[in-house]
Design an enzyme around this catalytic site. Structure first.
Site, PDB file in Angstrom:
ATOM      1  N   ASP A 396       0.855  -1.180   0.000  1.00  0.00           N
ATOM      2  CA  ASP A 396       0.000   0.000   0.000  1.00  0.00           C
ATOM      3  C   ASP A 396       0.898   1.239   0.000  1.00  0.00           C
ATOM      4  O   ASP A 396       2.106   1.143   0.263  1.00  0.00           O
ATOM      5  CB  ASP A 396      -0.899  -0.040   1.236  1.00  0.00           C
ATOM      6  CG  ASP A 396      -1.850   1.147   1.291  1.00  0.00           C
ATOM      7  OD1 ASP A 396      -2.324   1.567   0.220  1.00  0.00           O
ATOM      8  OD2 ASP A 396      -2.102   1.648   2.397  1.00  0.00           O
ATOM      9  N   LYS A 397       0.316   2.384  -0.278  1.00  0.00           N
ATOM     10  CA  LYS A 397       1.122   3.609  -0.305  1.00  0.00           C
ATOM     11  C   LYS A 397       0.926   4.427   0.966  1.00  0.00           C
ATOM     12  O   LYS A 397       1.844   4.581   1.761  1.00  0.00           O
ATOM     13  CB  LYS A 397       0.767   4.465  -1.525  1.00  0.00           C
ATOM     14  CG  LYS A 397       1.637   5.719  -1.656  1.00  0.00           C
ATOM     15  CD  LYS A 397       1.186   6.599  -2.796  1.00  0.00           C
ATOM     16  CE  LYS A 397      -0.057   7.385  -2.437  1.00  0.00           C
ATOM     17  NZ  LYS A 397       0.204   8.449  -1.423  1.00  0.00           N
ATOM     18  N   THR A 398      -0.277   4.912   1.181  1.00  0.00           N
ATOM     19  CA  THR A 398      -0.539   5.796   2.311  1.00  0.00           C
ATOM     20  C   THR A 398      -0.444   5.041   3.622  1.00  0.00           C
ATOM     21  O   THR A 398      -1.148   4.061   3.847  1.00  0.00           O
ATOM     22  CB  THR A 398      -1.934   6.434   2.183  1.00  0.00           C
ATOM     23  OG1 THR A 398      -2.032   7.086   0.916  1.00  0.00           O
ATOM     24  CG2 THR A 398      -2.177   7.435   3.292  1.00  0.00           C
ATOM     25  N   PHE A 531     -22.954  24.616   6.954  1.00  0.00           N
ATOM     26  CA  PHE A 531     -22.865  24.581   5.499  1.00  0.00           C
ATOM     27  C   PHE A 531     -23.494  23.301   5.008  1.00  0.00           C
ATOM     28  O   PHE A 531     -23.648  22.326   5.731  1.00  0.00           O
ATOM     29  CB  PHE A 531     -21.422  24.693   5.000  1.00  0.00           C
ATOM     30  CG  PHE A 531     -20.533  23.605   5.518  1.00  0.00           C
ATOM     31  CD1 PHE A 531     -20.370  22.428   4.806  1.00  0.00           C
ATOM     32  CD2 PHE A 531     -19.855  23.763   6.715  1.00  0.00           C
ATOM     33  CE1 PHE A 531     -19.539  21.426   5.277  1.00  0.00           C
ATOM     34  CE2 PHE A 531     -19.027  22.761   7.180  1.00  0.00           C
ATOM     35  CZ  PHE A 531     -18.865  21.608   6.463  1.00  0.00           C
ATOM     36  N   GLY A 658      -5.232   3.569  -3.580  1.00  0.00           N
ATOM     37  CA  GLY A 658      -6.484   4.191  -4.003  1.00  0.00           C
ATOM     38  C   GLY A 658      -6.306   5.626  -4.431  1.00  0.00           C
ATOM     39  O   GLY A 658      -7.266   6.265  -4.868  1.00  0.00           O
ATOM     40  N   ASP A 659      -5.091   6.168  -4.329  1.00  0.00           N
ATOM     41  CA  ASP A 659      -4.837   7.558  -4.711  1.00  0.00           C
ATOM     42  C   ASP A 659      -4.797   7.716  -6.222  1.00  0.00           C
ATOM     43  O   ASP A 659      -4.723   6.736  -6.976  1.00  0.00           O
ATOM     44  CB  ASP A 659      -3.513   8.037  -4.110  1.00  0.00           C
ATOM     45  CG  ASP A 659      -3.656   8.383  -2.641  1.00  0.00           C
ATOM     46  OD1 ASP A 659      -4.804   8.440  -2.178  1.00  0.00           O
ATOM     47  OD2 ASP A 659      -2.637   8.577  -1.969  1.00  0.00           O
TER      48      ASP A 659
END
Length: 1096
Positions: A396-398, A531, A658-659
Site C-alpha cells: 500500500d502507499k498511504t 454549510f 487508491g490515490d
C-alpha cells in the site's frame, strides 16, 4: 425486503398486518470448534493429512497381524504428533472463543419502556433502540434516529472497516432528529422496510424499497421518508465528537455488513511444506516397491523345496493353500518393517522449529520502534521459511510507504503560487488579517446579510480571487477541535504527557490546511460553521452565501471532480495531493431552483440516488476555478533504501493504492521505485459518461482482470515495477490473486497498514501488517506485523534467509538419515531368507528419530548462520541464491537420497565383509545377529551426526553440548541397557550385554572408524570440488570470510608475540635495578600493547 418494527411496537390497527419476523441474535462466532465437536472434528482434519493417515494404517496393521516390530514403535510417535497438534489448534481456537466472548458480552444500552436498560451485546435484537455514547463502538448495523446535536448529525470513524481514520458525518431521519430523551424515543411508532443483508459496504440500504414509515402522535397520519447510506451506522465503527445518539438495530450478528465482509483466514501452506508432501509421496512409492520386491522374492526363495518352511511351523495343508492371503499379510508385514523410511518425527520437529524460531523475530531489537514502543509480532509461525522465497511484494502507499501525515506545501490562487512561508506572510498582512478577522468573527447568518466592502479602494481581479479563494476555504470544511482522540486503541493529541489541541475532519487535506493557519487564527477556526455537505462525485463540498444581493456557489474537491465542471481556470499538477476550489454566481431565481431540485431529490422514495446524481450534475457545472491547495504525505524513514534493497534481492515491488496516478507516481519516484530515466507505460481507462467511482472500479475489474487477465499479466511481468492507482480493496486482492495463480506460481507478499488492505494481506502467501495510524486491523489479520516499512528489509533479507536455509537442511537431513536407517534393513532381508527379521532392536527403532538424532538437527535449524547477518543486509543479492525453492529442488533431493543409499551400503556391507567367518572375542565366540545390527546402528548414529557437524558453519557452546552430548547419551544408553529399566513394557532381554561385548573387541573399534570415514569422505570431496569449480555467491563469501578471519588471527598472534617479547625485555631491565622511571614507563607501555593485542 425485511420489515423492522422500532421498539417492537405493533402498528396501529387498520394500518397493516403485523407479521413478526425471526432474526438472528447479535452473537458473533469466529471460532472453529465447540466443546462437543472438538475431538471428532479435529481428528478428522488431522487424519486428512496423508502422513498421519498413513501412520494410523501402519499402527492398525501392527495391532491386527503378527508383525516383526511392536505397535508401540508406530503408535507412540503418532500419538505424540496428534496430541501436540490438537493442543496447539485447541489453544488457538480457545483464543478465538475468548475474543468472541469479549465482544458478545460487551454491555450495550437499550431503551425499553422509556428507560435505559443495560444488557449484553449478544442479546441485542433487530428493532431494539440503542443508546450509544461518545467513543463507543456500534454493536450492530443501526439506523440513526437522533443525536445530541441539534442538527441531528453525528461523527463516526470507520478505521476498523475501511482503514480511514477521518471523521465522517451521518444524519438522523429528518422527522425523528428532535427526539432527545428516552421517553420521546420510546414514543416513536414507526416501521422500517429495507433490503435483506448483503455485504456491499457502498450500497448500504440504498434500495428502492428502503424507507421508514413514521406514525404521528395521534397515530392517524403516516409519513414516509427514504433511507440512504448517510443514515446507516455500521457495526465496528466508532462514535466521535458526539455526546450520544439513539439508533435502531436493523442487522444483527452474522447478518451485519462487517460479518458478511469478514474473510476467514484460509490455511496457508508454504513451498517447503509442499515439497515435503511431494517427497513423502516419492518415499511412499519407494516403500511400496520395497515391500513388493521382498514379498515376491520371499516366495521365489521358498519355491525351492529345500527352502520351504521348516517342520516346526506346524502349518496345515489348508493354510499352505491360502497363498493370496499369506502374500497380502507378508506384504503388510514388510510395509511395517520398512515404514521408518517415512519420518513421522520430522513433522513434530518442523512444528517445533517454526514455533521456537518465530521468537527470534519478536526478540530482534533492530525491529523495535521507540516511537510506537512496539516490537515485531508473529501471528502465525507456519510461514517463517516463506519469508526467504518472496518474489513479488505488493504494498500500500498511504501509511505504508508514507507517514500518513499530511503537510501543507503550497497553494495556487489565480496566477500566483504561494508556498508555505509566503502564505504565512500573506496572512500576516494588514489587508488579509482584517478580511479574515471579519470573516471568522461574525456568525454565518450575519455574514450572509452583510456586504463586505474593502477600505476605500477598488479590488483588483487578483485581490478578488484571493478573497473568494480563502472565503471558500473558510466555509467549505468540516474541521473540528478535540483535546484527545483515540482511534482503534491509538491515542492522538498527546504531547509529552499533556493533552494538546487536535484537529479532526473528514478530509486530512483540510486538517493540513488548518494546521498552517492555527498559529494566527486558532481562536477563529474553532467557531462553528453551518454549510451544506454534498458528495456529488469525490467529496465535493458546496456552500451558498449572499453578497450584495448575489448568491455564490463554492465547490471544493479533488481535481478529478472539479476539472470536468469548470469552464475557465487552470492549475499545474506536480504530483502532490491537491484540492481544487471553484465557484459560480447564482441569481435568486437560480438559487430557489437549486433548493427545490435538491429537496425533491432527497425526499424521493424511488431512484433516490439517480435523482440526486442528476441534481448534482445540474448544479455543479459551469464553475470558475479559483485555485488549489497542495499537501504532501512524506515518505517513511528508509523506505527508499528498503525498496532499493528489495530490487537488488530480485523481488518485484508493486504499489497498490487508491490515490490518483499523479500523487502515487510522485511517491514512487521519491521511494526509488521509479527512476527518472525509467520508461513509463500507462494503462488507463477514461470515462465516457459520468459514473460513480464504485461503478468505474467494478467495470475495470470485469474488463481488465477477468477478460484480459493474461495480457495484463504478461505486460506487468516484463516491468521492473508496477503502480496500480484508484484500487478498491477487493481489486487489490484480485491483483494479488492474479499473480499468485499465474503459471510460475510465484511467492507473493502483501503489506499494508489499514483495514482496506486486509483482503490482499489474506490473499497473499505472506501477509504483513504495519502498526500504522489507520488502526490495528491489518496487524491483527496479518501473518506478521512490524512497526515500520523499513523493518521489512531485515525480516526478508536476514530472518527469511536464515529460516529457509535452516528448514531446507532439516527436511533433507531427515529424509537422508532415514534412508541410512532403513536401507540396511532392506539389504538384511536378502541374508535372512526374507523372514521379516528386524536388523535393529525395538528400542533402537523407537528412539532413533526421537532421542538419538533429533535434538542436534533441531538446534541446527534454530541457530545456524551460514553467513553473518551484517553481510546479508549489505549484500541483498545473496537472497537470489535461495530463490525459487532452490535448496529443495529435485536434483538436490536426489543427491541426498543417493548419499543416504551409499552410506547405508557402506555401513551394511562394510560390517558384513569385515566380520565374515571371523571370531572377535577373547573366548573365541563369534558376533551374533544383534551384535551385527548394533554395530551397523552405531556406525549409523555417528555418521549422520558427524554429517550434520560438517554442515554446521556457526558453532557455539550449545552446538557442542547437543551434538557431542547426543552421541554420549547413545553410548551410555546402549552400554548400560537403560531400556530394560525405563521401558519394561518392551519385555525384551535380547540386548543384554550386547553393546559392551561389541566394544570389547579391537577390530570393532577399527571397523567403526573406517566405516564412518568411508561414509563421509565422498560428500566432503564433492563439496570441495564444487566449491572450487562452480562456487555460488554464498560459498565465495564464506571462503573470503574464513580467509579474512584467518588473517586477523595471524596478525593478532604476531602482535601478541611482539608484545610478549617487549614485555619480557622490560621486565629484565626493571629487575636489573637501573633507572626505574624510564623502564617502568617502558614496561607499562608494553603491558598496554599486550592487553590491546589480546583484545584484538
Amino acid at each position: 425486503s425485511r420489515t423492522v418494527y422500532i421498539g417492537h411496537k405493533e402498528p396501529p390497527p387498520g394500518t397493516e398486518a403485523f407479521i413478526q419476523q425471526r432474526f438472528p441474535d447479535n452473537r458473533i462466532v469466529s471460532s472453529k470448534y465447540t466443546f462437543w465437536n472438538f475431538i471428532p472434528k479435529n481428528m478428522f482434519e488431522q487424519f486428512r493429512r496423508v502422513a498421519n493417515f498413513y501412520f494410523l494404517i501402519i499402527f492398525l496393521v501392527q495391532l491386527i497381524i503378527d508383525t516383526p516390530t511392536s505397535p508401540i514403535t508406530s503408535g507412540l510417535p503418532l500419538f505424540f504428533v496428534i496430541t501436540v497438534t490438537a493442543i496447539k489448534q485447541g489453544y488457538e481456537d480457545w483464543l478465538r472463543h475468548k475474543a468472541d466472548n469479549a465482544v458478545n458480552q460487551c454491555p450495550v444500552h437499550v431503551v425499553q419502556h422509556g428507560k435505559v436498560v443495560r444488557k449484553q451485546s449478544r442479546k441485542l435484537k433487530v428493532g431494539d433502540v440503542v443508546l450509544v455514547k461518545e467513543d463507543e463502538t456500534f454493536p450492530c448495523d443501526l439506523i440513526l434516529l437522533s443525536s445530541s446535536r441539534d442538527d441531528g448529525t453525528c461523527y463516526v470513524t470507520t478505521a476498523s472497516l475501511d482503514g480511514e481514520s477521518s471523521h465522517k458525518t451521518y444524519y438522523a431521519v429528518q422527522d425523528t432528529k428532535a427526539y432527545s430523551t428516552e421517553k420521546e424515543v420510546d414514543s416513536i411508532h414507526a416501521t422500517i422496510e429495507c433490503e435483506q443483508p448483503q455485504p456491499d459496504l457502498y450500497k448500504s440500504v440504498q434500495h428502492r424499497h428502503s424507507h421508514i414509515h413514521i406514525c404521528s402522535l395521534n397515530k392517524l397520519l403516516f409519513v414516509c421518508r427514504p433511507l440512504g447510506s448517510e443514515n446507516l451506522l455500521l457495526r465496528g465503527a466508532t462514535l466521535k465528537n458526539t455526546e450520544y445518539i439513539y439508533a435502531v438495530a436493523i442487522y444483527t450478528g452474522m447478518e451485519t455488513k462487517m460479518a458478511l465482509n469478514y474473510q476467514s483466514k484460509c490455511q496457508k501452506r508454504s513451498a517447503v511444506e509442499k515439497s515435503m508432501n511431494a517427497y513423502l509421496v516419492v518415499y511412499l512409492c519407494i516403500l511400496i516397491s520395497k515391500a513388493l520386491i521382498n514379498t515376491a522374492l520371499k516366495y521365489v526363495w521358498q519355491a525351492d523345496p529345500n527352502r520351504d518352511e521348516p517342520w516346526f511351523n506346524q502349518r496345515t495343508e489348508a493354510e499352505r493353500q491360502r497363498h493370496l492371503i499369506r502374500a497380502f499379510t507378508d506384504f503388510l508385514a514388510f510395509m511395517v518393517l520398512f515404514n521408518y523410511i517415512i519420518p513421522v518425527s520430522m513433522y513434530v520437529t518442523v512444528e517445533m522449529q517454526k514455533f521456537l524460531g518465530s521468537y527470534f523475530i519478536m526478540w530482534d531489537d533492530d525491529m523495535f520502534d521507540e516511537e510506537l514502543g512496539e516490537r515485531a509480532m508473529v501471528n502465525t509461525s507456519d510461514l517463517n521459511e516463506e519469508l526467504g522465497q518472496v518474489e513479488y511484494v505488493f504494498t500500500d502507499k498511504t501509511g505504508t510507504l508514507t507517514e500518513n501525515n499530511m503537510e501543507f506545501i503550497e497553494c495556487f490562487v489565480f496566477i500566483f503560487l504561494y508556498i508555505c512561508i509566503l502564505l504565512h506572510a500573506y496572512f500576516y498582512s494588514e489587508h488579509a488579517f482584517s478580511f479574515l478577522s471579519e470573516l471568522f468573527s461574525r456568525s454565518l447568518n450575519e455574514f450572509m446579510c452583510s456586504v463586505t466592502v474593502c477600505k476605500g479602494n477598488t479590488w483588483s481581479s487578483t485581490q478578488e480571487h484571493e478573497e473568494l479563494f480563502f472565503r471558500a476555504l473558510c466555509l467549505c470544511h468540516t474541521v473540528q477541535v478535540k483535546e484527545e482522540e483515540t482511534v482503534d486503541g491509538i491515542k492522538h493529541g498527546i504531547h509529552q504527557g499533556k493533552s494538546t489541541s487536535l484537529y479532526i475532519s473528514s478530509s486530512p487535506d483540510e486538517v493540513a490546511l488548518v494546521e498552517v493557519l492555527r498559529v494566527q487564527f486558532l481562536s477563529y477556526t474553532l467557531s462553528p460553521l453551518l454549510f451544506g455537505h454534498v458528495c456529488g462525485c469525490m467529496c465535493v463540498c458546496v456552500c451558498v452565501c449572499v453578497r450584495a444581493g448575489e448568491f455564490y456557489l463554492f465547490c471544493k474537491g479533488a481535481d478529478s471532480s472539479i476539472f470536468p465542471r469548470v469552464i475557465s481556470g487552470k492549475v499545474d499538477q506536480e504530483g502532490l495531493r491537491t484540492l481544487c476550489v471553484a465557484y459560480k454566481r447564482l441569481s435568486p431565481e437560480q438559487y430557489q431552483e437549486v433548493c427545490h431540485l435538491l429537496s425533491g431529490a432527497k425526499l424521493a422514495l424511488q431512484d433516490r440516488d439517480k435523482r440526486l446524481a442528476e441534481a448534482y450534475d445540474l448544479i455543479e457545472k459551469d464553475l470558475i476555478l479559483l485555485g488549489a491547495t497542495a499537501v504532501e504525505d512524506r515518505l517513511q524513514e528508509k523506505a527508499a533504501d528498503t525498496i532499493e534493497s528489495l530490487h537488488k534481492a530480485g523481488m518485484k515491488v508493486w504499489v497498490l493504492t487508491g490515490d490518483k496516478m499523479e500523487t502515487a507516481a510522485a511517491t514512487c519516484y521519491a521511494s526509488k521505485l521509479f527512476r527518472r530515466n525509467t520508461q513509463i507505460l500507462e494503462l488507463t481507462t477514461k470515462r465516457t459518461e459520468e459514473q460513480s467511482l464504485h461503478d468505474v472500479l467494478f467495470d475495470l475489474s470485469r474488463t481488465v482482470l477477468r477478460q484480459h487477465g493474461e495480457i495484463f499479466l504478461e505486460i506487468c511481468r516484463n516491468c521492473s515495477a508496477v503502480l496500480c492507482c484508484r484500487m478498491a480493496p477487493l481489486q487489490k486482492a484480485q491483483i494479488v490473486k492474479l499473480i499468485k495463480t499465474s503459471k510460475e506460481h510465484p511467492i507473493t507478499l502483501a503489506i499494508g497498514d489499514g483495514a482496506n488492505d486486509v483482503s490482499m494481506i489474506l490473499e497473499a502467501h505472506v501477509g504483513i501488517g504495519i502498526m500504522g495510524k489507520e488502526g490495528r486491523q491489518a496487524a491483527r489479520n496479518s501473518d506478521y506485523a512490524i512497526p515500520k516499512f523499513k523493518h521489512l528489509k531485515k525480516m526478508l533479507l536476514v530472518h527469511g534467509h536464515y529460516y529457509y536455509i535452516r528448514i531446507s537442511e532439516l527436511v533433507q537431513y531427515f529424509f537422508y538419515k532415514n534412508v541410512c536407517f532403513i536401507f540396511p534393513q532392506f539389504l538384511y532381508q536378502f541374508f535372512c531368507g526374507f523372514s521379516q527379521q528386524p536388523l535393529y532392536d525395538t528400542a533402537y527403532l523407537t528412539l532413533y528419530n526421537i532421542s538419538f538424532t533429533s535434538l542436534p538437527i533441531l538446534l541446527y535449524s534454530l541457530i545456524e548462520q551460514h553467513i553473518n547477518m551484517d553481510i546479508l543486509k549489505k549484500d541483498p543479492s545473496l537472497y537470489k541464491d535461495i530463490a525459487k525453492n532452490s535448496l529443495l529442488r529435485w536434483p538436490t533431493f536426489i543427491y541426498w537420497t543417493v548419499l543416504g543409499v551409499y552410506d547405508a551400503i557402506v555401513m551394511f556391507f562394510g560390517a558384513y565383509f569385515l566380520f565374515d567367518n571371523t571370531t572377535f572375542t577373547s573366548n573365541g565366540q563369534m558376533f551374533g545377529n544383534w551384535t551385527f545390527g548394533t554395530l551397523v546402528f552405531t556406525v549409523l548414529v555417528f555418521t549422520v551426526t558427524f554429517k550434520l557437524a560438517l554442515d554446521t558453519h556457526y558453532w557455539t557452546w550449545i552446538n557442542h553440548f547437543v551434538i557431542w552430548g547426543s552421541l554420549i547419551f547413545f553410548v551410555v544408553f546402549s552400554l548400560l541397557g537403560f531400556w530394560y529399566y525405563f521401558m519394561p513394557f518392551l519385555n525384551y532381554q535380547r540386548m543384554y550385554y550386547v553393546f559392551m561385548q561389541m566394544l570389547s573387541s579391537g577390530p570393532a573399534w577399527l571397523s567403526i572408524i573406517l566405516l564412518i570415514t568411508a561414509s563421509l569422505v565422498p560428500d566432503v570431496v564433492k563439496k570441495v570440488i564444487w566449491r572450487a569449480l562452480w562456487p555460488t555467491t554464498t560459498e565465495t563469501i564464506q571462503v573470503d570470510t574464513c580467509a579474512y578471519r584467518k588473517n586477523l588471527a595471524l596478525v593478532a598472534l604476531k602482535l601478541s608475540l611482539q608484545a610478549v617479547e617487549h614485555s619480557i625485555f622490560a621486565v629484565s631491565l626493571f629487575s636489573s635495578r637501573t633507572t626505574g622511571t624510564k623502564h617502568l614507563s617502558t614496561f607499562g607501555s608494553h603491558w598496554q600493547c599486550w592487553k590491546w593485542s589480546k583484545t584484538f
